[in-house]
Design a protein around this motif. Structure first.
Motif, short mmCIF file in Angstrom:
data_model
loop_
_atom_site.label_atom_id
_atom_site.label_comp_id
_atom_site.label_asym_id
_atom_site.label_seq_id
_atom_site.Cartn_x
_atom_site.Cartn_y
_atom_site.Cartn_z
N ARG A 79 0.83 -1.21 0.00
CA ARG A 79 0.00 0.00 0.00
C ARG A 79 0.86 1.25 0.00
NH1 ARG A 79 -2.61 3.14 4.19
NH2 ARG A 79 -4.21 4.42 3.18
N VAL A 80 1.94 1.22 0.76
CA VAL A 80 2.84 2.36 0.87
C VAL A 80 4.22 1.94 0.36
CG1 VAL A 80 3.86 4.07 2.42
CG2 VAL A 80 1.56 3.19 2.88
N LEU A 81 4.80 2.75 -0.49
CA LEU A 81 6.11 2.43 -1.07
C LEU A 81 7.23 2.79 -0.09
CD1 LEU A 81 5.41 3.70 -4.70
CD2 LEU A 81 5.31 1.36 -3.83
N PRO A 82 8.43 2.27 -0.30
CA PRO A 82 9.53 2.51 0.65
C PRO A 82 9.82 3.98 0.91
CG PRO A 82 10.10 0.71 -0.82
CD PRO A 82 8.81 1.29 -1.34
N ASP A 83 9.56 4.87 -0.06
CA ASP A 83 9.82 6.29 0.16
C ASP A 83 8.70 7.00 0.90
OD1 ASP A 83 7.80 6.47 -1.71
OD2 ASP A 83 8.99 7.49 -3.25
N GLY A 84 7.67 6.27 1.32
CA GLY A 84 6.57 6.85 2.08
C GLY A 84 5.40 7.30 1.24
N SER A 85 5.52 7.23 -0.08
CA SER A 85 4.40 7.64 -0.94
C SER A 85 3.41 6.49 -1.10
CB SER A 85 4.93 8.06 -2.32
OG SER A 85 5.55 6.96 -2.96
N LEU A 86 2.15 6.87 -1.37
CA LEU A 86 1.13 5.85 -1.61
C LEU A 86 1.36 5.18 -2.95
CD1 LEU A 86 -2.19 7.57 -0.47
CD2 LEU A 86 -0.99 5.73 0.70
N ASN A 87 1.16 3.88 -2.99
CA ASN A 87 1.20 3.17 -4.26
C ASN A 87 0.02 3.61 -5.12
OD1 ASN A 87 2.13 1.37 -6.16
ND2 ASN A 87 1.95 -0.44 -4.85
N ALA A 88 0.12 3.39 -6.42
CA ALA A 88 -0.91 3.87 -7.35
C ALA A 88 -2.09 2.91 -7.39
CB ALA A 88 -0.31 4.05 -8.73
#
Length: 548
Positions: free
Chosen positions: A244-253
């Motif tokens: 759900r959340v990518l390693p950089d802290g952004s939400l997945n698409a």
């Protein structure tokens, strides 16, 4: 005396007291016997602690979590996409307590100890009586572990957090969380159960990850930290892990389009989503997706059987509690002959369903150690899921009727149990899918037939009706031409036969004899409450009666 004083308008008489807090484990004689028989008696202390929560505080939390449905917030106040589902605090408290009590991970925490899967199934059985919705993310988190074993790197990265007993609902990258949950996304609009028709595509990237474009018509528990999804790759249908959340802290698409407005299961969120270039990681090999997902199905189907048996148990508890207090025509309801037949019949059905669920759990538990048990687990889970889940709606409705009008109002748990009852029959493959899967197993995996009949033959000679049923089933399975057309009838008879065998070898002779006479010998009608006159009514009701 005034007329007003003489004719009180609201003197409450002959109304039962509400169901008090109780220990759902120690008050359930049948469940305790089944768990002990199938090898889980060593966890009595753990089950006692959880039973106190399940029959007490969890009831109120479940009521609140279902009254206040999840709410989707696609955007924040500034227009940024957040795809956040807001849950009532009761839901979060349920998840916290259930994970702390190891409802999702008991099998893995105690892996290798015989009976661990039986205990985990019993924990879920106790929990679902108060709230079934939380069982969805917990069951998926539990059953994701076997699928991830096909990929050592992903297993090493995710399994410790999936096996954690800490609930951590924060929106953070998985490696920054104390515990994680896992959902699933298989179903698409055009395919339904036919996942080979899925059109979602996953394209391999230079860093080894995959970019996924497509949709899922049912995307369960969208706030989970990751989902296992099926998508088409160059190698065919493939399982991928989508965080759900990518390693950089952004939400997945992963864009949530809407939450499903469901008949029941209100505490849990189910959604429709679009993948707009979402990042995912392949699980195992390309093209092996369906095989990997099937590794999970045995566990999730077991959860469906236990969940239906659980709802039946709670409906029976409500009916027994009401009828032993409410009087009509000079006797309590439970003393009336016809009501006794209804309650005893419900008790018999409940015991048979619980016995089947726990026997299936033992087979799943032993499947890695015993090939015969693995084959039995392969066949008994779709058989049990088909039959027990089909029986649940009619069972709950009959229990409602025992309460009369108040069984139909939302202040009572029975309407919620009734809304919930059809779901386990739909989840993890509908009834037809289960029947076709049974036939597929019998045709392609001959050891499943051997294991199934070996279970029945343990009870050969204990009741003539079962002996006749075994012979009839053997003959029916040889009629290849009509088998698929009549597979619902065949699987129903298989379920009844295996329930009879389990009960006959349980040491409860009166219960087993009543089941065989009513379910196999034709001494039963099409509705509950049609047991023959010689049935052990007192014994059946006494075993089912909750002790407060």
């Amino acid at each position: 005396m005034s007329v007003k004083a003489q004719f009180l308008t609201h003197a409450v008489t002959n109304q039962p007291q509400p169901l008090p807090d109780y220990n759902a484990w120690t008050s359930d004689t049948v469940l305790q016997a089944c768990v002990a028989r199938e090898g889980g008696g060593w966890a009595d202390d753990h089950l006692t602690r959880h039973g106190e929560f399940a029959g007490g505080e969890m009831m109120a939390l479940g009521q609140a979590a279902n009254r206040h449905k999840p709410i989707l917030h696609p955007f924040d106040r500034h227009g940024r996409r957040i795809d956040e589902v807001e849950f009532h605090p009761a839901y979060h408290e349920l998840m916290r307590r259930l994970m702390a009590n190891q409802v999702h991970n008991f099998s893995w925490v105690h892996q290798g100890q015989p009976g661990a899967a039986v205990v985990r199934t019993a924990l879920g059985y106790l929990s679902a009586q108060a709230d079934a919705g939380t069982g969805c993310p917990l069951s998926m988190t539990f059953s994701a572990v076997p699928a991830l074993r096909h990929d050592p790197a992903l297993f090493q990265a995710w399994a410790p957090r999936l096996m954690s007993s800490t609930y951590d609902p924060r929106t953070l990258p998985a490696d920054q969380k104390q515990g994680c949950t896992m959902g699933m996304g298989m179903t698409e609009k055009q395919g339904g159960s036919d996942v080979r028709a899925n059109t979602t595509r996953a394209i391999r990237q230079s860093d080894g990850s995959y970019e996924v474009v497509g949709h899922k018509f049912f995307f369960s528990a969208p706030m989970c930290d990751a989902h296992l999804v099926l998508a088409q790759t160059e190698g065919g249908m493939t399982t991928l892990l989508m965080p759900r959340v990518l390693p950089d802290g952004s939400l997945n698409a992963v864009r949530i389009q809407r939450l499903k407005d469901k008949l029941g299961d209100w505490s849990n969120a189910s959604s429709e989503v679009e993948f707009q270039g979402a990042t995912a990681h392949i699980v195992g090999e390309e093209g092996r997706g369906i095989a990997y997902i099937l590794d999970m199905v045995m566990y999730t189907r077991l959860g469906c059987i236990a969940g239906s048996a659980s709802g039946m148990r709670q409906a029976l508890v409500q009916a027994l509690h009401h009828t032993r207090q409410r009087s009509v025509f000079g006797k309590t309801l439970i003393e009336q002959p016809l009501m006794r037949n209804v309650l005893a019949d419900l008790a018999l059905e409940s015991e048979a369903a619980t016995a089947l669920a726990m026997r299936a759990a033992r087979a799943v538990d032993a499947s890695e150690r015993d090939p015969m048990e693995a084959a039995f687990a392969r066949i008994v889970t779709p058989v049990g899921k088909y039959y027990v889940c089909k029986r649940a709606p009619a069972f709950v409705n009959e229990a409602q009727e025992c309460l009369g009008g108040i069984g139909y109002v939302e202040e009572n748990i029975l309407p919620r149990l009734y809304r919930q009852a059809p779901l386990n029959s739909i989840w993890e493959g509908s009834g037809n899918v289960q029947c076709l899967d049974v036939l597929r197993a019998l045709r392609r995996e001959p050891e499943t037939r051997e294991a199934f009949f070996a279970e029945l033959l343990k009870a050969r000679g204990l009741h003539a009706a079962l002996d006749r049923e075994i012979e009839a089933l053997n003959a029916t399975l040889e009629d290849v031409q009509a088998l698929e057309l009549r597979s619902r009838y065949v699987v129903e008879r298989m379920a009844l036969a295996v329930q009879a065998a389990i009960l006959l070898t349980s040491g409860q002779d009166a219960i087993a004899q009543a089941f065989c006479e009513s379910r196999l010998n034709g001494a039963h009608g099409l509705t509950f409450g049609t047991l023959p006159a010689g049935a052990p009514f007192d014994t059946l009701m006494a075993r089912a009666m909750p002790a407060f």
